[in-house]
Structure formats: structure tokens, C-alpha cells
Scaffold this motif. Structure first.
Motif, PDB file in Angstrom:
ATOM      1  N   LYS A  78      34.167  52.471  41.116  1.00 65.50           N
ATOM      2  CA  LYS A  78      34.758  53.560  40.406  1.00 65.50           C
ATOM      3  C   LYS A  78      35.000  54.659  41.408  1.00 65.50           C
ATOM      4  N   GLN A  79      34.135  54.794  42.547  1.00 66.35           N
ATOM      5  CA  GLN A  79      34.416  55.677  43.465  1.00 66.35           C
ATOM      6  C   GLN A  79      35.561  55.344  44.394  1.00 66.35           C
ATOM      7  N   LEU A  80      35.543  53.884  44.831  1.00 67.63           N
ATOM      8  CA  LEU A  80      36.873  53.761  45.420  1.00 67.63           C
ATOM      9  C   LEU A  80      38.231  54.038  44.702  1.00 67.63           C
ATOM     10  N   SER A  81      38.173  53.539  43.371  1.00 71.58           N
ATOM     11  CA  SER A  81      39.425  53.790  42.514  1.00 71.58           C
ATOM     12  C   SER A  81      39.690  55.328  42.608  1.00 71.58           C
ATOM     13  N   ASP A  82      38.770  56.022  42.379  1.00 72.40           N
ATOM     14  CA  ASP A  82      39.014  57.665  42.176  1.00 72.40           C
ATOM     15  C   ASP A  82      39.325  58.335  43.768  1.00 72.40           C
ATOM     16  N   SER A  83      38.872  57.892  44.611  1.00 73.29           N
ATOM     17  CA  SER A  83      39.347  58.206  45.966  1.00 73.29           C
ATOM     18  C   SER A  83      40.726  57.814  46.302  1.00 73.29           C
TER      19      SER A  83
ATOM     20  N   ILE B 106      47.846  36.232  30.840  1.00 69.25           N
ATOM     21  CA  ILE B 106      47.331  37.454  30.287  1.00 69.25           C
ATOM     22  C   ILE B 106      46.052  37.717  31.339  1.00 69.25           C
ATOM     23  N   ILE B 107      45.679  38.614  31.965  1.00 73.78           N
ATOM     24  CA  ILE B 107      44.775  38.869  32.661  1.00 73.78           C
ATOM     25  C   ILE B 107      44.203  40.558  32.302  1.00 73.78           C
ATOM     26  N   ASP B 108      42.786  40.462  32.601  1.00 73.60           N
ATOM     27  CA  ASP B 108      42.027  41.758  32.477  1.00 73.60           C
ATOM     28  C   ASP B 108      42.100  42.525  33.615  1.00 73.60           C
ATOM     29  N   ILE B 109      42.338  44.022  33.366  1.00 74.72           N
ATOM     30  CA  ILE B 109      42.253  44.838  34.252  1.00 74.72           C
ATOM     31  C   ILE B 109      40.487  45.413  34.167  1.00 74.72           C
ATOM     32  N   ASP B 110      39.839  45.719  35.158  1.00 75.29           N
ATOM     33  CA  ASP B 110      38.524  46.185  34.901  1.00 75.29           C
ATOM     34  C   ASP B 110      38.757  47.741  34.568  1.00 75.29           C
ATOM     35  N   ARG B 111      38.158  47.910  33.366  1.00 72.49           N
ATOM     36  CA  ARG B 111      38.277  49.114  32.692  1.00 72.49           C
ATOM     37  C   ARG B 111      37.567  50.058  33.372  1.00 72.49           C
ATOM     38  N   ALA B 112      36.363  49.826  33.696  1.00 75.46           N
ATOM     39  CA  ALA B 112      35.424  50.831  34.113  1.00 75.46           C
ATOM     40  C   ALA B 112      35.912  51.551  35.544  1.00 75.46           C
ATOM     41  N   SER B 113      36.707  50.618  36.330  1.00 83.39           N
ATOM     42  CA  SER B 113      37.192  51.189  37.591  1.00 83.39           C
ATOM     43  C   SER B 113      38.549  51.663  37.590  1.00 83.39           C
ATOM     44  N   TYR B 114      39.244  51.492  36.272  1.00 81.88           N
ATOM     45  CA  TYR B 114      40.953  51.812  36.426  1.00 81.88           C
ATOM     46  C   TYR B 114      40.997  53.337  36.253  1.00 81.88           C
ATOM     47  N   SER B 115      41.847  53.893  37.249  1.00 84.66           N
ATOM     48  CA  SER B 115      42.043  55.378  37.172  1.00 84.66           C
ATOM     49  C   SER B 115      43.658  55.666  37.110  1.00 84.66           C
ATOM     50  N   LYS B 116      43.878  56.796  36.687  1.00 79.91           N
ATOM     51  CA  LYS B 116      45.243  56.912  36.092  1.00 79.91           C
ATOM     52  C   LYS B 116      45.466  58.438  36.045  1.00 79.91           C
TER      53      LYS B 116
END
Lengths: 121, 121, 121
Positions: A78-83, B106-116
Motif C-alpha cells: 500500500k505504501q508503494l502504491s500510494d507513493s 478474468i484476473i483479480d487486482i489486489d484491492r488493498a493496494s490499489y490506488s486511484k
């Protein structure tokens, strides 16, 4: 490892892709998660054919996918994604007349079956 | 989210890519799985260098990968996959002189580390 | 199934991509893991915009991703990865003035939601 893929829609000609990749790589080095800067392999692909949703109006997106050898914690991911997202946002100015979505996804590479070799220099 | 990637081999010049993406996106909206049509980000990439198997004879493929935030049931995923495949098949007529494989994954994106983030308009 | 993606950086003009794909496909057939050579769908994409790390000096990479229907053992996956890497290394001579990284990754495709159809010939 890691591998970074950046996709960007073709209606973002003002995006300086080389600068973007260099900044993203510096961000990954600064995270302290990677032993050697040389391991960071990043690429950017311009998407010529795309469609955001079904509505009218011009839309764009930049999507970064960071693939890491499996084993890192959810917090680190999550940190990597946010940065990385913050670095994308800092690539401003973004066009005011477009609705641009910036996304970052972290994905695991199966560590047990990953193979690598260096050749040449 | 969702992200749709369509790859198609360069020996399918009759494929209307813009129409295909629009139909696929309408299909995703119609599935009722996505709150906002604006979230659907689809792109198509023409594959210039490809090889199907090892035999002679001209072959082609279209491969759609739909990436979803993790958490949907196997049944929902199968329904989405089947409906996207049906939409691909409906992009007929397909060339009669080519063996064309249509695939949907169909592939999953890891929800916890997805940023937008949204910028611009 | 399987799907093979090869990415290669644009500073490797001596790479014979068609030969590479044919050799990789022959290697996959020879593994005995796939019932029909026709099922092997491989593509190569030249990466025009890329950055390896943050240092100076010219660098390159070739990255092969093999996507398999889920269910194969870790041992099989490692064997496939090693054999594909050996095939990449055999695409020599590699340029002596570049640091080239060759990588192979194996990824699962969710079997339950994979859909396929053949059209045309």
C-alpha cells in the motif's frame, strides 16, 4: 524485479514519459525496498485505442502496474502504491479539459518460478 | 477498475477496434457489476509480432483480459467472461481463411493496494 | 492457453523476434505440458520507452511472461521458467556493450473463468 508498466492514453501528448519513468524509478529506489537500482525495469506504452466507459466527453488514463516478487506485506504494498500515485499526480500540469484517471496496481510475481540472467556487459 | 485489455493479432484488419471496445464496455455496464460507467477503462493493442503454435497455416487470436478488484465470486467472474466472449463472437464476420482463437481471462487486482485519483476536468 | 508475452527493449535491434517466438513455442511443445501446439499463443512487443534503474549506461531487458491455466505444480512451473530462460540465453550473440537482463515469469490464469472459442477456418 521489480517490473513497472505504465500505460497512458494517446490523448496526453504533454506527458513527458521519460521524465515520468525516471521519477518513478527514483521513487522506487527511495522506498528502500529494492537492493539494487539496476533491478528496476520500467516501461511505458502509449495506448492508441482506448475507451473509458460509455459516455461522451474526452477522457484519459494513466495506469501503473508494479510487479513485485511475492512476499511483501500488505502495508508495504500500500505504501508503494500510494507513493507511486503521488508521483503520478506530481507530473502536473494535467490537462484541464480532460477527465484523467490515475491508477496504481501492485501485483505479485510468483517468486518460486521467476528466472533471471544477465548477459552482455 | 475495471481495466480491460484487448490484444488482437495484426492479421485481423477487418476488426473494428473502436466498435469492439464500445460494445465490450456496454456489456460491462449491462452486467450491473460496476457502479459507474466512468470507471471502465478499456484499451486495445495490435500485436504485430506473434506466433500461434508451431504449425504452418495462418492463425490469429483476440485475447481479452478483464482485471477486477478482488472479491467477486467465481460465478460472477464466469458470467462476465462468458458475456465478453459472446460479444467477441458477435464481432463477426470473422475471416473464413484464418483459424481465429477468441479468449477471455478474468484476473483479480489486489484491492488493498490499489490506488486511484482523478485529475483534470 | 498457454499465453506467452515477450517484451524487449528497443535497443536490441539484432534480436530476431520471429525466430525467438518460434523457438520459445517449440520449447513449450517439447515440455510435454500442452496437449495441442495450436493452443500456444505467443506475442512479442517492442518497448520504445523504458528505463532500467536510475544509473547511467545503456541497459536493456527481455521479459517473458508465460500465463498458464491454474493447477500446475511449482516444480513444473520452475522447469518451464528455466527452459524458457535457457532459450532466451541461446538467442545469442547478445550485444557486448549493453547490460541485458533476461527474465521469465510464470503466472496463473484463473481456470474457472477462462473462456475460449474458435472461429473462422
Amino acid at each position: 524485479m521489480p517490473h513497472l508498466h505504465m500505460e497512458y492514453t494517446a490523448n496526453l501528448p504533454q506527458l513527458d514519459v521519460d521524465k515520468a519513468l525516471l521519477r518513478l524509478n527514483h521513487g522506487l529506489v527511495a522506498s528502500g525496498q529494492f537492493a539494487d537500482e539496476f533491478d528496476i525495469k520500467s516501461r511505458a506504452v502509449k495506448v492508441e485505442s482506448f475507451r473509458v466507459g460509455t459516455g461522451l466527453g474526452e477522457r484519459a488514463f494513466v495506469h501503473v502496474k508494479l510487479a513485485l516478487l511475492s512476499g511483501r506485506s500488505p502495508e508495504i504494498k500500500k505504501q508503494l502504491s500510494d507513493s507511486l500515485l503521488a508521483l503520478l499526480q506530481d507530473l502536473a500540469p494535467w490537462p484541464a479539459e480532460l477527465a484523467v484517471q490515475l491508477c496504481v496496481e501492485i501485483i505479485d510475481i510468483d517468486r518460486a518460478s521467476y528466472s533471471k540472467a544477465a548477459v552482455g556487459l
